[in-house]
Design a protein around this motif. Sequence first.
Motif, PDB file in Angstrom:
ATOM      1  N   PHE A  89       0.823  -1.216   0.000  1.00 40.40           N
ATOM      2  CA  PHE A  89       0.000   0.000   0.000  1.00 40.40           C
ATOM      3  C   PHE A  89       0.859   1.269   0.000  1.00 40.40           C
ATOM      4  O   PHE A  89       0.456   2.298  -0.546  1.00 40.40           O
ATOM      5  CB  PHE A  89      -0.955  -0.001   1.187  1.00 40.40           C
ATOM      6  CG  PHE A  89      -2.110  -0.958   1.020  1.00 40.40           C
ATOM      7  CD1 PHE A  89      -2.920  -0.890  -0.105  1.00 40.40           C
ATOM      8  CD2 PHE A  89      -2.371  -1.922   1.973  1.00 40.40           C
ATOM      9  CE1 PHE A  89      -3.982  -1.779  -0.278  1.00 40.40           C
ATOM     10  CE2 PHE A  89      -3.432  -2.806   1.819  1.00 40.40           C
ATOM     11  CZ  PHE A  89      -4.238  -2.733   0.684  1.00 40.40           C
ATOM     12  N   SER A  90       2.044   1.202   0.596  1.00 39.77           N
ATOM     13  CA  SER A  90       2.955   2.353   0.576  1.00 39.77           C
ATOM     14  C   SER A  90       3.433   2.625  -0.849  1.00 39.77           C
ATOM     15  O   SER A  90       3.554   3.780  -1.270  1.00 39.77           O
ATOM     16  CB  SER A  90       4.154   2.106   1.499  1.00 39.77           C
ATOM     17  OG  SER A  90       3.743   2.014   2.848  1.00 39.77           O
ATOM     18  N   GLN A  92       1.725   1.785  -3.531  1.00 37.18           N
ATOM     19  CA  GLN A  92       0.545   2.292  -4.226  1.00 37.18           C
ATOM     20  C   GLN A  92       0.386   3.808  -4.008  1.00 37.18           C
ATOM     21  O   GLN A  92       0.057   4.542  -4.934  1.00 37.18           O
ATOM     22  CB  GLN A  92      -0.712   1.571  -3.733  1.00 37.18           C
ATOM     23  CG  GLN A  92      -1.991   2.023  -4.443  1.00 37.18           C
ATOM     24  CD  GLN A  92      -3.247   1.505  -3.769  1.00 37.18           C
ATOM     25  OE1 GLN A  92      -3.222   1.131  -2.598  1.00 37.18           O
ATOM     26  NE2 GLN A  92      -4.349   1.491  -4.506  1.00 37.18           N
ATOM     27  N   HIS A  93       0.655   4.254  -2.778  1.00 37.79           N
ATOM     28  CA  HIS A  93       0.512   5.678  -2.447  1.00 37.79           C
ATOM     29  C   HIS A  93       1.816   6.462  -2.631  1.00 37.79           C
ATOM     30  O   HIS A  93       1.912   7.614  -2.226  1.00 37.79           O
ATOM     31  CB  HIS A  93       0.000   5.828  -1.017  1.00 37.79           C
ATOM     32  CG  HIS A  93      -1.411   5.362  -0.839  1.00 37.79           C
ATOM     33  ND1 HIS A  93      -1.731   4.070  -0.475  1.00 37.79           N
ATOM     34  CD2 HIS A  93      -2.590   6.004  -1.013  1.00 37.79           C
ATOM     35  CE1 HIS A  93      -3.046   3.949  -0.406  1.00 37.79           C
ATOM     36  NE2 HIS A  93      -3.593   5.105  -0.725  1.00 37.79           N
ATOM     37  N   LYS A  94       2.829   5.776  -3.215  1.00 37.12           N
ATOM     38  CA  LYS A  94       4.109   6.411  -3.532  1.00 37.12           C
ATOM     39  C   LYS A  94       4.751   7.076  -2.311  1.00 37.12           C
ATOM     40  O   LYS A  94       5.263   8.198  -2.371  1.00 37.12           O
ATOM     41  CB  LYS A  94       3.934   7.434  -4.670  1.00 37.12           C
ATOM     42  CG  LYS A  94       3.375   6.793  -5.936  1.00 37.12           C
ATOM     43  CD  LYS A  94       3.263   7.762  -7.093  1.00 37.12           C
ATOM     44  CE  LYS A  94       2.718   7.042  -8.331  1.00 37.12           C
ATOM     45  NZ  LYS A  94       2.621   7.915  -9.510  1.00 37.12           N
ATOM     46  N   SER A  95       4.742   6.344  -1.210  1.00 39.15           N
ATOM     47  CA  SER A  95       5.291   6.841   0.048  1.00 39.15           C
ATOM     48  C   SER A  95       6.592   6.125   0.394  1.00 39.15           C
ATOM     49  O   SER A  95       6.581   4.958   0.815  1.00 39.15           O
ATOM     50  CB  SER A  95       4.277   6.649   1.182  1.00 39.15           C
ATOM     51  OG  SER A  95       4.859   6.937   2.436  1.00 39.15           O
TER      52      SER A  95
END
Length: 404
Positions: A89-90, A92-95
């Motif tokens: 998910f990180s 996916q959110h480009k974090s």
Amino acid sequence: MENKWMRAALPALLIHGSIGTVYAWSVFKQSVADYIGASVPNVEWAFSIAILFLGLSAAVLGHFVEQDIKKSALLSTLFFVVGMIGTGFSIQHKSLIGIYIFYGVIMGIGLGIGYLTPVKNLMLWFKDNKGLGTGLAVAGFGLAKMIFSPIMVALTNSFGLWQMFIILAVVFAIMMLTGTALIRKPLNWHEEPLVNKFKPTAFLKNSTFIGIWIMFYLNITAGLAIISQEKDILADLTNAQGAVFSVAAITLVVSIDAFFNAAGRVGFATLSDHLKDRNSVYKLIFGISIIMSLLAYFLPDTSAAMPIILVATFFLINAGYGGGFSALPPLLSDRFGMKAISKIHGLALTAWAVAGLSGNQLASYIVHGLGMTYQTVFIVIAGLYLIAFLVSALVVKPTQMLVE
């Protein structure tokens, strides 16, 4: 079934075969960097942080593993799987910070607990062949990258990069929970409380433990310095000699490296079962590594034998790198006994944490920071292996300091 294969070996392979995929980070770090818009060096820190927290969590939670391996296996599963999902998910959110936290810190804690969990259990079940037992488990850690790398690439191509992490999180949860259900200490082994309180500081004053820590650290640092740069070294040689290694050939060499890494984990640890002093296997590892590193350094780039020597050096250094991990727990048990082996092993794994930060950076600094050739890395690591050999021969004594 109540036997060592079902209660020790298979659970170890299921657990280590899952968490060992941390080494596959190099396979998709470029893809992660491209997806989130970060540089590869910044993304690489996720792996370094994971290894750092592996060592730290192993040192801090060794007592927890000692008390209940089923609970420690379950906790390892929780941290590792949550880390995988969070990493997906990180991405996916480009974090990048999210990747550091989930892949580095959270997965790293799962790695440390999971790495320790099967080891003492294997030595209890394989009491007459401790090296073989630990070699089997740690081989699973080494083989994980070779087995799952193509699966990761296929999943990424079919479903997407961040989705691959979520899918594999489910797969690893099933594998590790199965291992948790199966793992159990022998019925005739009763965990007795220590007579004297376990004091980690006592090991900081013990020359044998310090020597083992130093040679373990140097073996990892030197190994990582080469392993992390293999593709670049082969490409550099290809530029010097012309069409020596194609992209496909370089990929093949790196894949075979994983086999030698795993074979070294089983082979060197099993060999230690047949030696008068298990420390002798480290002298053998360091001696072979010194010879191969010097050959790779002094042989000219233009020599027809250079490609063969270079590939052989990679294979043997990988074997020694893996063997250093698997031969460590039996050596520690010989010197300090079995009662607190998970705690002692955890302390020794802090060397891995430190080496995880220094190994990759050493080669990068020599080549990019100092502007030297890749061959210079070989003479530097030959020096590190020589120091490790001297420490093994002069500092790691055969005397015991049993923890009671």
